[in-house]
Design a protein around this motif. Structure first.
Motif: not given
Length: 191
Positions: A81-95, A126-138
């Motif tokens: 996130k620091l190297l990419s200049g992302c201040d959040n985990e939005a789909g476009a930035c994470m992609a 999913n990097v190509s669609t910039k969308s979260v396919e699944r989430t899980t929490s435990d």
């Protein structure tokens, strides 16, 4: 003789063309970020997150899974996130991070101490669609932070986030009359 050489060349060319079709999509597993409630770093939580990250990467390396671990994907979420200049985990930035790592999918998430437990949250992007396919929490007990417990949790979470079964068959053949069978550090049977 020429005919045999031509047949061999055609066969080799066919295998070379077919190989990319058999390739598995790549996945990068970013080091889990520890979420702190105070400014004081929690060394135990950081070690837990590091060990769990390695357990997830270990599952991604398994040849039987649906993905191959992307080369050079041994980076942490915070670092990327620091190297990419992302201040959040939005789909476009994470992609963008996934693209930089040459990965088709990206696993990232957090570990946060909540009372006597660690809350582990993972996302599969999913990097190509910039969308979260699944989430899980435990939840995992803080006191249950031995490496075998974390490895077992890593297997479980990787199966949940990627949608693959962690079920399998274990066949034990022994060359002794008696013994005990342990799986993930837990006694399962006697021989």
């Amino acid at each position: 003789m020429k005919r045999a050489v031509v047949c061999i060349l055609v066969t080799l060319l066919g295998l070379a063309v077919a190989r990319p079709a058999l390739a598995k999509p790549s996945i990068a597993v970013l080091g889990l970020e520890v979420v702190e409630e105070t400014d004081t770093p929690d060394a135990k939580a950081a070690q837990y997150a590091e060990t769990l990250t390695e357990a997830l990467r270990s599952r991604a390396r398994a040849s039987s899974g649906p993905f191959t671990l992307a080369a050079g994907s041994d980076k942490s979420l915070v670092e990327m996130k620091l190297l990419s200049g992302c201040d959040n985990e939005a789909g476009a930035c994470m992609a963008g991070i996934g693209t930089d790592l040459a990965a088709d999918r990206l696993i990232f998430g957090h570990v946060q101490k909540v009372g006597a437990n660690y809350q582990i949250t993972l996302k599969l992007l999913n990097v190509s669609t910039k969308s979260v396919e699944r989430t899980t929490s435990d939840l995992a007990p803080v006191n249950d932070s031995g490496s075998s417990a974390i490895t077992a949790l890593g297997k479980k979470l990787y199966a949940k986030i990627t949608g693959v079964s962690n079920q399998g068959t274990l066949i034990v053949k022994a060359n002794v009359e008696r013994g005990e069978v342990f799986l993930d550090g837990e006694r399962k049977a006697s021989l």
